[in-house]
Design an enzyme around this catalytic site. Structure first.
Site, mmCIF file in Angstrom:
data_model
loop_
_atom_site.group_PDB
_atom_site.id
_atom_site.type_symbol
_atom_site.label_atom_id
_atom_site.label_comp_id
_atom_site.label_asym_id
_atom_site.label_seq_id
_atom_site.Cartn_x
_atom_site.Cartn_y
_atom_site.Cartn_z
ATOM 1 N N HIS A 1 -1.914 8.004 -6.016
ATOM 2 C CA HIS A 1 -1.211 7.516 -4.879
ATOM 3 C C HIS A 1 -2.541 6.789 -3.989
ATOM 4 C CE1 HIS A 1 2.974 7.959 -1.721
ATOM 5 N NE2 HIS A 1 2.008 6.987 -2.147
ATOM 6 N N GLU B 1 -1.719 -0.272 -0.895
ATOM 7 C CA GLU B 1 -2.484 0.643 -0.406
ATOM 8 C C GLU B 1 -3.445 0.194 0.664
ATOM 9 O OE1 GLU B 1 -1.651 4.318 -0.644
ATOM 10 O OE2 GLU B 1 0.470 3.620 -1.525
ATOM 11 N N HIS C 1 -3.309 1.634 4.401
ATOM 12 C CA HIS C 1 -4.655 2.399 4.780
ATOM 13 C C HIS C 1 -6.056 1.970 4.426
ATOM 14 C CE1 HIS C 1 -1.273 5.052 4.571
ATOM 15 N NE2 HIS C 1 -1.185 4.191 3.099
#
Ligand SMILES: *[C@@H]1O[C@H](CO)[C@@H](O)[C@H](O)[C@H]1NC(C)=O
Ligand SMILES: *[C@@H]1O[C@H](CO)[C@@H](O)[C@H](O)[C@H]1NC(C)=O
Ligand SMILES: *[C@@H]1O[C@H](CO)[C@@H](O)[C@H](O)[C@H]1NC(C)=O
Ligand SMILES: *[C@@H]1O[C@H](CO)[C@@H](O)[C@H](O)[C@H]1NC(C)=O
Ligand SMILES: *[C@@H]1O[C@H](CO)[C@@H](O)[C@H](O)[C@H]1NC(C)=O
Ligand SMILES: *[C@@H]1O[C@H](CO)[C@@H](O)[C@H](O)[C@H]1NC(C)=O
Length: 297
Positions: free
Chosen positions: A86, A139, A143
């Site tokens: 993920h 992502e 992040h």
């Protein structure tokens, strides 16, 4: 001296008008405070651990199909029974994030060309239809841009390579297999067993996440998160934000006392509740004791 007209227009402000004026300034002040708080969150990019999150494609797929049954479908990895990535999430203990740390570091899919075939398998976007690369882009922006202080993750390519390397080393399929926990559509396991399997296999406290299926009322294993420190060594996830009810429970959001399913197939859309597991309260009690011993040793 004020003219009479001015006096009349100012002095007898009705209660309603005054209330509106107060409300206006109150709203303005609270928005300013809110924005200031937000800005502080966004500019403070400190973090304590990297959370490496793997998810279980069959559960991710079920959740996605459920969102819009007429249009959503899934893409699954070719290799059977693997967990996929993920994301890698730099995290300050007790909070979520930092997030979106560098708005000028745009996502560029071309940078990932050399590892794209592995990303499409191991960092697969289960959700169809979604725009191409949107999962990786998300992502990265949310992040990845917060990892830039780490030499091993300072660029887009390095960030995604790090995910692939960690999955290769710590794939939950291998960890759970070793603990005798195989995906099985028709029987359930429980949180203590999953927790013990990971704790025994990797030596650290993970965070374990389930989804609660509204159709059957059952819990499905969805994500397992493990944590790394700044020198990229495995570490306990202790201190990360968690929705558990009691401190002594394993981290994550799965219930301690309910059956948890780790399905080997995508649960069908017309699924029904599965039969309850056979009574093994003695075994459960032994596991709980083992768990408490781990915690207190
Ligand atoms: C499904 O997709 C079609 C075609 O794109 C669209 O017309 C329809 O509104 C969508 N249905 C739902 C429930 O989102
Ligand atoms: C943000 O990203 C840009 C583009 O890659 C880079 O030049 C800059 O140094 C980054 N800023 C920070 C604070 O890391
Ligand atoms: C994306 O990366 C490629 C390969 O490094 C480069 O040629 C291209 O200019 C980049 N695109 C953008 C929009 O920065
Ligand atoms: C892709 O993954 C396989 C299996 O983990 C590995 O052997 C291979 O080196 C990887 N290839 C690239 C380009 O990273
Ligand atoms: C840093 O990245 C290199 C190259 O990918 C890799 O060989 C090395 O193991 C990484 N270091 C750690 C601590 O993960
Ligand atoms: C689960 O049970 C159903 C009904 O007994 C059976 O048809 C199905 O093949 C089983 N699935 C698996 C994966 O064992």
């Amino acid at each position: 001296m004020m003219s009479q007209a001015q006096q009349r227009s100012w002095a007898p402000l009705s209660f309603k008008t005054r209330l509106l004026i107060y409300l206006f300034f109150f709203t303005l002040l609270s928005s300013l405070l809110f924005l200031r708080g937000r800005r502080e969150v966004l500019t403070d990019h400190e973090w304590d651990v990297l959370i490496f999150t793997q998810h279980w494609p069959n559960t991710v797929c079920m959740t996605w199909e459920e969102k819009n049954p007429s249009n959503n479908s899934c893409r699954l990895p070719k290799e059977k029974d693997i967990w996929t990535i993920h994301g890698i999430w730099p995290t300050k203990l007790g909070t979520i994030g930092p997030l979106y740390c560098n708005s000028s570091y745009h996502f560029n899919a071309t940078q990932l060309a050399s590892i794209e075939s592995n990303l499409t398998e191991y960092w697969i976007d289960v959700e169809v239809p979604q725009p191409a690369n949107s999962f990786w882009k998300h992502e990265w922006l949310k992040h990845g841009t917060c990892c830039s202080a780490l030499p091993n993750m300072s660029t887009e390519l390095k960030y995604f390579k790090a995910g692939l390397e960690w999955l290769d080393k710590y794939n939950m399929k291998n960890v759970l297999d070793k603990a005798g926990l195989y995906p099985d559509t028709n029987t359930s396991t429980d949180l203590t067993t999953i927790w013990l399997g990971i704790k025994t296999g990797l030596g650290v406290n993970p965070s374990i996440h389930c989804i609660h299926d509204k159709k059957t009322g059952q819990y499905y294993l969805q994500e397992i998160r493990i944590c790394f420190d700044k020198s990229l060594q495995l570490t306990d996830c202790d201190g990360i934000r968690s929705r558990r009810m009691f401190r002594w429970q394993p981290l994550g959001n799965c219930p301690n006392e309910k059956p948890i399913f780790y399905p080997s197939t995508i649960p069908p859309r017309s699924r029904k509740p599965l039969p309850p597991p056979p009574d093994n309260s003695v075994i459960s009690l032994l596991k709980v004791i083992q768990f408490v011993m781990w915690l207190t040793s």
